[in-house]
Design a protein around this motif. Sequence first.
Motif, short mmCIF file in Angstrom:
data_model
loop_
_atom_site.label_atom_id
_atom_site.label_comp_id
_atom_site.label_asym_id
_atom_site.label_seq_id
_atom_site.Cartn_x
_atom_site.Cartn_y
_atom_site.Cartn_z
N ARG A 204 4.31 2.19 2.24
CA ARG A 204 5.83 2.34 1.64
C ARG A 204 6.45 4.32 2.05
O ARG A 204 7.25 4.42 1.97
CB ARG A 204 5.33 2.41 -0.39
CG ARG A 204 5.37 1.22 -0.73
CD ARG A 204 5.17 0.53 -1.72
NE ARG A 204 4.02 1.62 -2.65
CZ ARG A 204 3.59 1.55 -3.78
NH1 ARG A 204 5.11 1.01 -4.78
NH2 ARG A 204 2.88 1.62 -4.01
N SER A 205 5.51 4.47 2.28
CA SER A 205 5.37 5.96 2.22
C SER A 205 5.90 6.25 3.41
O SER A 205 7.26 7.03 4.01
CB SER A 205 4.40 7.16 2.43
OG SER A 205 4.35 8.66 2.68
N ALA A 206 5.51 5.50 4.63
CA ALA A 206 5.78 5.74 5.88
C ALA A 206 7.39 4.95 6.36
O ALA A 206 8.16 5.27 6.80
CB ALA A 206 4.58 5.07 6.43
N SER B 163 1.11 -1.35 0.06
CA SER B 163 0.16 0.12 -0.02
C SER B 163 1.13 1.20 0.39
O SER B 163 2.18 1.66 0.91
CB SER B 163 -0.62 -0.09 1.22
OG SER B 163 -0.06 -0.39 2.59
N PRO B 164 0.72 2.32 -0.68
CA PRO B 164 1.36 3.46 -0.68
C PRO B 164 1.67 3.91 0.42
O PRO B 164 2.33 4.51 1.21
CB PRO B 164 0.33 4.64 -1.35
CG PRO B 164 -0.18 3.74 -2.16
CD PRO B 164 -0.54 2.57 -1.40
N GLU B 165 0.48 3.93 1.85
CA GLU B 165 0.52 4.27 3.33
C GLU B 165 1.89 3.84 3.64
O GLU B 165 2.72 4.54 4.31
CB GLU B 165 -0.54 4.21 3.94
CG GLU B 165 -1.83 5.20 3.23
CD GLU B 165 -2.18 4.67 1.91
OE1 GLU B 165 -1.96 3.66 1.76
OE2 GLU B 165 -3.34 4.90 1.64
N ALA C 62 9.58 4.62 4.03
CA ALA C 62 10.35 6.07 3.33
C ALA C 62 10.61 7.18 4.55
O ALA C 62 11.78 7.60 4.28
CB ALA C 62 10.06 6.83 2.44
N GLU C 63 9.35 7.48 4.77
CA GLU C 63 9.45 8.54 6.00
C GLU C 63 10.88 7.97 6.80
O GLU C 63 11.07 8.35 7.10
CB GLU C 63 8.46 8.95 6.19
CG GLU C 63 7.43 10.16 4.92
CD GLU C 63 6.32 9.90 5.92
OE1 GLU C 63 6.51 9.94 6.44
OE2 GLU C 63 5.47 11.35 5.28
N GLN C 64 10.00 6.56 7.27
CA GLN C 64 10.49 6.60 8.26
C GLN C 64 12.76 6.73 8.31
O GLN C 64 13.49 6.68 8.79
CB GLN C 64 10.95 5.65 9.33
CG GLN C 64 11.30 4.93 10.66
CD GLN C 64 10.54 3.56 10.95
OE1 GLN C 64 9.24 3.02 9.57
NE2 GLN C 64 11.15 2.67 11.98
#
Length: 304
Positions: free
Chosen positions: A123-125, A119-121, A127-129
């Motif tokens: 993957r985004s989390a 899910s994009p959420e 990446a941000e971490q």
Amino acid sequence: MAEDGRRSRFGVAGRLALFPARAAARATRRPLEAAADDHLVPELSRLADRAFGSELPEELARSIAEHHVLERVALELAENGALDSAVEKVLASPQTKETVDRLVRSDEVRMAIKEVVASPEVRSALAEQSVGLAEEMAAEIRGRTVVLDDRIEARFRRRSQRGSSFAGVATRGVVLVIDALAIAVVFALVAGVLGLISYLVGGLRPTWLVGALLGSGWVLVAGSYLVFFWSVTGRTPGMYVMNVRVRDKAGKPPSIARALVRVVATWISIVPFFLGYLTVLFDARRRGLPDLIAGTEVVYMDRA
């Protein structure tokens, strides 16, 4: 013994006399059961339907909630250990293990896990971490190297330029290591492509030519890497990590010609055991031999 005495007391005649009463009791039991099935059970069912159809269930649930019946029961079970014991028995049962294994191995659960991970959420989390962790590590390294710059300079010059905007020896050393690793990666990719082409055309001969090409290729890749980043942005990837940049006297990134001169001076400074960077310890602007020759300086981004 008492039973034997009783039998002996009544004898066969007594048992014969009691037989009609027993037979009558057995005979009347069946009509009573039949009457209960025909009249009592339907009446009880009707009363239960009326009770469940009224407000009694809601009142009962409200009363249970108001008096915290479930909480008290759970607390009592937890205090006497019955709840823990029941949970342990459930978890330890073969049926539970079999159910969990079947659930985990099911295609539905696997598909659900894949959808969640992809899910994009998520993957985004992630990446941000990852970016946040890398930034924290880089900030920690930068802070330690800045302090080390001042300490090394104070040891050689007997005084320290605390708060100086010019990068010192420790910071330059970390930048050099990071850029050397990046150049090695780029060179490995280029060499891999050239090796594949050489294999397709039948290889290169003689061996000394291959060695010469590899050596010159390393110099070409490293020189192009440094000239490109210095002249375009004033910052190589290593400088970006350490938050420093190279600039000319006007405060701008050096030109291509100045960057080429700085590359040649860098090779000259590195070859004799990095002796070309000793001037950083004594120069007021912490300039190494490449900076003195090319007319550049390396500064901290947050202090420049």
